[in-house]
Design a protein around this motif. Sequence first.
Motif, PDB file in Angstrom:
ATOM      1  N   UNK A 196      98.143  62.337 -73.961  1.00  0.00           N
ATOM      2  CA  UNK A 196      98.415  61.675 -75.243  1.00  0.00           C
ATOM      3  C   UNK A 196      98.094  60.188 -75.154  1.00  0.00           C
ATOM      4  N   UNK A 197      98.441  59.577 -74.039  1.00  0.00           N
ATOM      5  CA  UNK A 197      98.151  58.159 -73.840  1.00  0.00           C
ATOM      6  C   UNK A 197      96.648  57.915 -73.750  1.00  0.00           C
ATOM      7  N   UNK A 198      95.940  58.745 -72.988  1.00  0.00           N
ATOM      8  CA  UNK A 198      94.495  58.560 -72.799  1.00  0.00           C
ATOM      9  C   UNK A 198      93.714  58.766 -74.099  1.00  0.00           C
ATOM     10  N   UNK A 199      94.145  59.747 -74.907  1.00  0.00           N
ATOM     11  CA  UNK A 199      93.362  60.144 -76.087  1.00  0.00           C
ATOM     12  C   UNK A 199      93.796  59.469 -77.372  1.00  0.00           C
ATOM     13  N   UNK A 200      95.041  58.988 -77.421  1.00  0.00           N
ATOM     14  CA  UNK A 200      95.553  58.427 -78.657  1.00  0.00           C
ATOM     15  C   UNK A 200      96.134  59.463 -79.595  1.00  0.00           C
ATOM     16  N   UNK A 201      96.117  60.733 -79.202  1.00  0.00           N
ATOM     17  CA  UNK A 201      96.736  61.787 -80.001  1.00  0.00           C
ATOM     18  C   UNK A 201      98.250  61.747 -79.808  1.00  0.00           C
ATOM     19  N   UNK A 202      98.987  62.293 -80.780  1.00  0.00           N
ATOM     20  CA  UNK A 202     100.434  62.339 -80.640  1.00  0.00           C
ATOM     21  C   UNK A 202     100.823  63.362 -79.580  1.00  0.00           C
ATOM     22  N   UNK A 203     101.995  63.204 -79.009  1.00  0.00           N
ATOM     23  CA  UNK A 203     102.444  64.135 -77.986  1.00  0.00           C
ATOM     24  C   UNK A 203     102.573  65.547 -78.544  1.00  0.00           C
ATOM     25  N   UNK A 204     103.043  65.642 -79.799  1.00  0.00           N
ATOM     26  CA  UNK A 204     103.196  66.968 -80.406  1.00  0.00           C
ATOM     27  C   UNK A 204     101.842  67.648 -80.567  1.00  0.00           C
ATOM     28  N   UNK A 205     100.833  66.880 -80.974  1.00  0.00           N
ATOM     29  CA  UNK A 205      99.488  67.441 -81.144  1.00  0.00           C
ATOM     30  C   UNK A 205      98.925  67.882 -79.801  1.00  0.00           C
ATOM     31  N   UNK A 206      99.058  67.030 -78.794  1.00  0.00           N
ATOM     32  CA  UNK A 206      98.563  67.371 -77.468  1.00  0.00           C
ATOM     33  C   UNK A 206      99.246  68.621 -76.947  1.00  0.00           C
ATOM     34  N   UNK A 207     100.557  68.713 -77.123  1.00  0.00           N
ATOM     35  CA  UNK A 207     101.298  69.868 -76.618  1.00  0.00           C
ATOM     36  C   UNK A 207     100.809  71.158 -77.258  1.00  0.00           C
ATOM     37  N   UNK A 208     100.564  71.122 -78.579  1.00  0.00           N
ATOM     38  CA  UNK A 208     100.080  72.318 -79.271  1.00  0.00           C
ATOM     39  C   UNK A 208      98.676  72.697 -78.796  1.00  0.00           C
ATOM     40  N   UNK A 209      97.822  71.698 -78.619  1.00  0.00           N
ATOM     41  CA  UNK A 209      96.453  71.969 -78.154  1.00  0.00           C
ATOM     42  C   UNK A 209      96.456  72.508 -76.731  1.00  0.00           C
ATOM     43  N   UNK A 210      97.282  71.927 -75.882  1.00  0.00           N
ATOM     44  CA  UNK A 210      97.373  72.394 -74.496  1.00  0.00           C
ATOM     45  C   UNK A 210      97.862  73.838 -74.457  1.00  0.00           C
ATOM     46  N   UNK A 211      98.830  74.171 -75.295  1.00  0.00           N
ATOM     47  CA  UNK A 211      99.317  75.559 -75.343  1.00  0.00           C
ATOM     48  C   UNK A 211      98.188  76.518 -75.703  1.00  0.00           C
ATOM     49  N   UNK A 212      97.344  76.116 -76.661  1.00  0.00           N
ATOM     50  CA  UNK A 212      96.215  76.967 -77.054  1.00  0.00           C
ATOM     51  C   UNK A 212      95.213  77.119 -75.914  1.00  0.00           C
ATOM     52  N   UNK A 213      94.953  76.015 -75.201  1.00  0.00           N
ATOM     53  CA  UNK A 213      93.993  76.057 -74.102  1.00  0.00           C
ATOM     54  C   UNK A 213      94.516  76.874 -72.920  1.00  0.00           C
ATOM     55  N   UNK A 214      95.815  76.814 -72.688  1.00  0.00           N
ATOM     56  CA  UNK A 214      96.408  77.645 -71.638  1.00  0.00           C
ATOM     57  C   UNK A 214      96.343  79.114 -72.028  1.00  0.00           C
ATOM     58  N   UNK A 215      96.704  79.409 -73.289  1.00  0.00           N
ATOM     59  CA  UNK A 215      96.677  80.803 -73.761  1.00  0.00           C
ATOM     60  C   UNK A 215      95.261  81.376 -73.714  1.00  0.00           C
TER      61      UNK A 215
END
Length: 367
Positions: free
Chosen positions: A38-57
Amino acid sequence: MTASSAPVRQSSVRAHNLALVLQTVANRADQPSRAAIATFTGLTRATVSALVDDLIAGGLLVELDPPPRTGAGRPAAGLALSPDGPAGLGLEINVDYLAACVVDLAGTVRHRAVRPTSPAAALHDLGLLAGEVAAAASRDGLTLAGAALAVPGLVTPSGIVRVAPNLGWQDLDAPAVLGAMPGLTGLPISVDNEANLAALGELLSRSDTPTFLYVSGEVGIGAGIVLDGALYRGGRGWSGEIGHVTVYPDGRPCRCGANGCLEQYAGQSQVASDPALAASALGIALSAVVNLLDIGVIVLGGAYAPVFDQLRDGIEAELRLRVLTAGLSPVVLRPAVLGADAAMRGAADTVVREVRENPAAWLAPAS
């Protein structure tokens, strides 16, 4: 409505952000946490968490166990590319051998095989080899995202091999032929010139050298031109045919119909029988390229890499003599990092890179 004023679809924003997160993990060596991304990209933590969940799935990322606690607070779990996710199948076909490898999402070679062949049997043998390596990948739990074939010839953007003189091919629809082979059915398949793919493979291994000429020596000789980190293909996509640069105008006849081509003096068999003559011929041709394109680094790959030390002095002597700027800035000559594997590695890497750059396309079928 202009393109710049058109609304951005939500799916396009998600696709962009998925790629941003995946590339952030891929390009860092410290296995960043969700908060760090989130810090590196400027995205919100909530957005990053949702995207990471999709990438893990989707099998593209794995979350690692957090390190042992060393102070107050709970350590964050890091993220890494999944070693069991989509993989790329790289294939190379040449006059006297075939090669194949499987590279996982992290760029690790999981399987590698090389087989002798002949032009008459090459396509049949390639089908057998591709099936063998694809089966090995499947046993490891890997899913092939696609295949790419390296060919010593002129290839159109659609994968049609216009001419591969040393294989006797002309106007061959290589993707269609490969797509009918066991183990490759249903896979996205791309085809490119072997020197181009070898140069791309070398580029990924040499992040410190964004501009260089890659020269691949086999029975034929090809070159990949990398300028500022991008492959230069020429106006019609057929650049790099250095094997048919004339070095001796009244010299030996070449199978292309001309006389005195570099290929007749510095091909694989010529290097074995007279390395001094091969080195001189290479130096003459390479000097012309350097004078024309102002390239300061030349990488010798394919069959040249193992005999680099035998060729170096002869090539450098011609470069010093013939390159106009040699006294101001000598040309650097290097052996290929990937050696003879560069073309098949570069082929597999193109498949993996497509997944990294567009993970949304990989996730879509599962959605």
